[in-house]
Design an enzyme around this catalytic site. Structure first.
Site, mmCIF file in Angstrom:
data_model
loop_
_atom_site.group_PDB
_atom_site.id
_atom_site.type_symbol
_atom_site.label_atom_id
_atom_site.label_comp_id
_atom_site.label_asym_id
_atom_site.label_seq_id
_atom_site.Cartn_x
_atom_site.Cartn_y
_atom_site.Cartn_z
ATOM 1 N N ASN A 150 0.800 -1.227 0.000
ATOM 2 C CA ASN A 150 0.000 0.000 0.000
ATOM 3 C C ASN A 150 0.828 1.271 0.000
ATOM 4 O OD1 ASN A 150 0.707 -0.753 2.679
ATOM 5 N ND2 ASN A 150 -0.813 0.692 3.454
ATOM 6 N N GLU A 248 2.883 -5.472 12.240
ATOM 7 C CA GLU A 248 2.002 -4.312 12.012
ATOM 8 C C GLU A 248 0.936 -4.782 11.039
ATOM 9 O OE1 GLU A 248 4.161 -1.990 14.550
ATOM 10 O OE2 GLU A 248 2.240 -1.623 13.602
ATOM 11 N N CYS A 282 -3.516 1.493 6.352
ATOM 12 C CA CYS A 282 -4.017 0.791 7.541
ATOM 13 C C CYS A 282 -4.521 1.777 8.581
ATOM 14 C CB CYS A 282 -2.924 -0.073 8.124
ATOM 15 S SG CYS A 282 -1.459 0.858 8.519
ATOM 16 N N GLU A 461 6.828 0.045 16.345
ATOM 17 C CA GLU A 461 7.914 0.605 15.544
ATOM 18 C C GLU A 461 8.072 2.059 15.955
ATOM 19 O OE1 GLU A 461 6.135 -0.516 11.646
ATOM 20 O OE2 GLU A 461 7.919 -1.739 11.392
HETATM 21 O O1 TXE Z 1 -0.849 -8.235 2.480
HETATM 22 P P1 TXE Z 1 -0.121 -9.572 2.705
HETATM 23 P P2 TXE Z 1 -1.405 -7.765 1.139
HETATM 24 C C1 TXE Z 1 -4.246 -5.711 4.659
HETATM 25 C C2 TXE Z 1 -5.348 -5.386 3.721
HETATM 26 C C3 TXE Z 1 -5.015 -6.215 2.517
HETATM 27 C C4 TXE Z 1 -4.542 -7.462 3.197
HETATM 28 C C5 TXE Z 1 -3.672 -8.258 2.263
HETATM 29 O O2 TXE Z 1 -6.567 -5.859 4.248
HETATM 30 O O3 TXE Z 1 -6.148 -6.527 1.745
HETATM 31 O O4 TXE Z 1 -3.770 -7.001 4.313
HETATM 32 O O5 TXE Z 1 -2.770 -7.298 1.650
HETATM 33 C C6 TXE Z 1 4.215 -11.129 2.194
HETATM 34 N N1 TXE Z 1 4.988 -15.498 4.761
HETATM 35 N N2 TXE Z 1 -3.119 -4.803 4.598
HETATM 36 O O6 TXE Z 1 -1.713 -8.812 0.122
HETATM 37 O O7 TXE Z 1 -0.642 -10.676 1.884
HETATM 38 C C7 TXE Z 1 3.752 -10.521 0.888
HETATM 39 O O8 TXE Z 1 4.499 -11.016 -0.195
HETATM 40 C C8 TXE Z 1 5.747 -14.385 4.674
HETATM 41 C C9 TXE Z 1 -2.855 -3.986 5.739
HETATM 42 O O9 TXE Z 1 -0.385 -6.746 0.775
HETATM 43 O O10 TXE Z 1 -0.120 -9.710 4.148
HETATM 44 C C10 TXE Z 1 3.997 -9.048 1.131
HETATM 45 O O11 TXE Z 1 5.357 -8.744 0.916
HETATM 46 N N3 TXE Z 1 5.425 -13.300 3.941
HETATM 47 C C11 TXE Z 1 -1.415 -3.622 5.803
HETATM 48 C C12 TXE Z 1 3.655 -8.904 2.608
HETATM 49 O O12 TXE Z 1 3.744 -10.206 3.158
HETATM 50 C C13 TXE Z 1 4.249 -13.335 3.285
HETATM 51 C C14 TXE Z 1 -0.914 -3.068 4.495
HETATM 52 C C15 TXE Z 1 2.224 -8.385 2.829
HETATM 53 O O13 TXE Z 1 1.360 -9.258 2.145
HETATM 54 C C16 TXE Z 1 3.386 -14.453 3.320
HETATM 55 C C17 TXE Z 1 -1.242 -3.962 3.412
HETATM 56 C C18 TXE Z 1 3.808 -15.564 4.109
HETATM 57 N N4 TXE Z 1 3.050 -16.668 4.209
HETATM 58 C C19 TXE Z 1 -2.329 -4.810 3.491
HETATM 59 N N5 TXE Z 1 2.295 -14.183 2.556
HETATM 60 C C20 TXE Z 1 -1.107 -2.553 6.840
HETATM 61 N N6 TXE Z 1 -1.352 -2.845 8.127
HETATM 62 O O14 TXE Z 1 -0.615 -1.500 6.493
HETATM 63 C C21 TXE Z 1 2.467 -12.946 2.063
HETATM 64 N N7 TXE Z 1 3.637 -12.424 2.490
#
Ligand code: TXE
Length: 480
Positions: A150, A248, A282, A461
């Site tokens: 994001n 986070e 977020c 953080e």
């Molecule tokens: O997050 P992901 P995404 C929320 C928001 C969004 C949802 C999924 O609801 O729709 O999370 O978003 C890596 N082991 N937020 O797809 O899937 C992945 O490659 C290790 C809130 O971005 O959690 C990426 O680099 N790593 C959030 C990172 O994790 C893994 C901001 C985030 O991916 C993994 C973004 C695994 N098993 C989304 N699976 C905030 N709090 O700011 C994925 N990844």
């Protein structure tokens, strides 16, 4: 088209598999570059590079580490225009937002921790002539940093900067959805003279590459920002390995507007806290609660301003709502609009996809959406949507709205609008939230503890909190 490369041991290298994944421009709905489809072998070579550099980097003086990072921050500023354009094309956010927020904050992150490390100290404890204790804070060694799509470069640098400044070597994985600026950043690292192996960036799928970092027996701390579900799966792997974890995660943040608020300021800021970055922050306030005496006035003014927002090409300076990040995420957001109708909501404005004319005809655009008439505990008001969709409802008492605000499994950020400072202090303290903004939103002092409670995360953080995470204390007790 660009084939993004991994950055391992100071060099830009292809994935060992030789395989690449499509990288999409969400405003055009088309592939515009390729990202390495890395695997655990790439993580192993990144780890080896980090392991090989860790003694050197830990022995490098804080001042020298700071100097290299300050050069890097300056290079971000010198290349801000190119980085902002790249971020906009990769993520779908407006180039205006990337220029004003994402990229300046990326260099601020680097600069902040490059200077903070020069002031980071620990404590000693005198035992009245029996002994003197002092605490050493040593770098962990090799740490893993995994970041989301994001705010790509903004959150990537927010994680790696304190890790590097405190003397750790890093194996980092940006999101496969938005890899471009981390790739451009790695070139700046080479230009800044970052020693080989200190920072390693491996691109690829979370379940493959992110998981390989998490499970690696010698990567002793994981700093993760992303979805709550992913955070749970990371914790399940890392906890039994006794790794340090900073998580986070998601949020479902309340925006509480009392009748005595500064109406114009609350309305103006609510436009940003609802729809900035297409609501993909977020910290966005996606549940709006307005005290009944001003509910209709606020609701109608909010709807009118939202209707006036321009959904368009993110490169156009008139655009206020760009593209959502992917086809899948757009579908997820729209599914929640359909769910809202089933749960009894009324769509006051928006709720539909936007098909633009011309080069963005296949982009992933959604109208900014306001939904009324839902119960506080329905799914749309309990689950993170992470798009340009907010709900609005009236309340009559503090107790009532406190119950609504605290009713979700999340507790990341809250916003409170009131001119009554006694109420702000009393009410703010009762919110189950890691961050409470009063009469403002997204005002960030990088020294403050940043993070959530409940399912919004574990740990904090920011400032010295980040250094405390990325170092291990040793208490040395000298007998006298
Ligand atoms: O997050 P992901 P995404 C929320 C928001 C969004 C949802 C999924 O609801 O729709 O999370 O978003 C890596 N082991 N937020 O797809 O899937 C992945 O490659 C290790 C809130 O971005 O959690 C990426 O680099 N790593 C959030 C990172 O994790 C893994 C901001 C985030 O991916 C993994 C973004 C695994 N098993 C989304 N699976 C905030 N709090 O700011 C994925 N990844």
């Amino acid at each position: 088209m660009t084939h993004i490369q991994n950055y391992i041991n100071g060099a830009l290298v292809a994935p060992k598999s030789g395989e690449y994944l499509d990288n999409y421009n969400p405003a055009k709905g088309e592939v515009y570059s390729y990202i390495p489809d890395s695997n655990s072998e790439d993580i192993e070579s990144a780890y080896s590079a980090a392991e090989g550099a860790k003694e050197m980097w830990a022995a490098t003086s804080k001042q020298e580490r700071s100097d290299i990072m300050m050069r890097l921050a300056q290079l971000i500023d010198d290349n801000a225009k190119e980085l902002a354009l790249a971020e906009s094309i990769d993520n779908g956010k407006t180039v205006k937002l990337a220029s004003h927020v994402d990229i300046p904050r990326a260099s601020s992150n680097i600069r902040f921790f490059a200077t903070a490390i020069l002031h980071y100290a620990s404590e000693s404890h005198d035992m009245d002539g029996i002994a003197i204790n002092y605490t050493l804070r040593k770098p962990i060694g090799v740490v893993g940093c995994i970041s989301p799509w994001n705010l790509p470069l903004y959150l990537f640098t927010w994680k790696i900067a304190p890790a590097l400044a405190s003397g750790n070597c890093v194996v980092a994985k940006p999101s496969e959805v938005t890899p471009m600026t981390a790739y451009l950043f790695s070139k700046l690292c080479i230009e800044a003279g970052m020693p080989a192996g200190v920072l390693n960036i491996v691109h690829g799928l979370g379940a493959k590459v992110g998981a390989a970092i998490t499970v690696h027996p010698k990567i002793k701390a994981i700093s993760f920002t992303g979805g709550t579900a992913t955070g749970k799966s990371i914790a399940a792997v890392a906890a039994p390995m006794f790794k340090k974890l900073s998580l986070e995660l998601g949020g479902k943040n309340p925006n509480i507007i009392f009748a005595d608020c500064d109406f114009d300021k609350a309305l103006k800021t609510t436009m940003a806290s609802s729809f900035a970055n297409q609501g993909q922050i977020c910290l966005c306030g996606s549940r709006i609660f307005v005290e009944r005496p001003i509910y209709e006035k606020f609701r109608d003014a909010f709807v009118a301003k939202t209707k006036a927002m321009k959904v368009g090409n993110p490169l156009d300076k008139e655009t206020s709502i760009g593209a959502t990040v992917s086809k899948e995420h757009k579908a997820k957001i729209l599914s929640y609009v359909e769910l809202a109708k089933e749960e009894g909501g009324t769509i006051l404005t928006g709720g539909k996809e936007v098909i633009l004319e011309g080069e963005c005809a296949n982009g992933y655009f959604i109208e900014p959406t306001i939904i009324e008439g839902l119960s506080f505990d329905c799914r749309v008001n309990q689950e993170e949507i992470f798009g340009p969709v907010v709900t609005i409802m009236p309340f009559d008492t503090e107790e009532e709205v406190l119950g609504y605000a605290n009713s979700t499994e999340y507790g990341l950020a809250a916003t409170v609008w009131t001119e009554n400072i006694t109420r702000a202090n009393r009410f703010g303290a009762k919110l189950e939230s890691g961050i409470v903004w009063v009469n403002c939103w997204l005002v960030r002092d990088l020294r403050t503890p940043f993070g959530g409670v409940k399912n919004s995360g574990v740990g904090r953080e920011g400032g010295f909190h980040a250094f405390n995470f990325f170092t291990e204390p040793t208490n040395v007790c000298i007998g006298l």
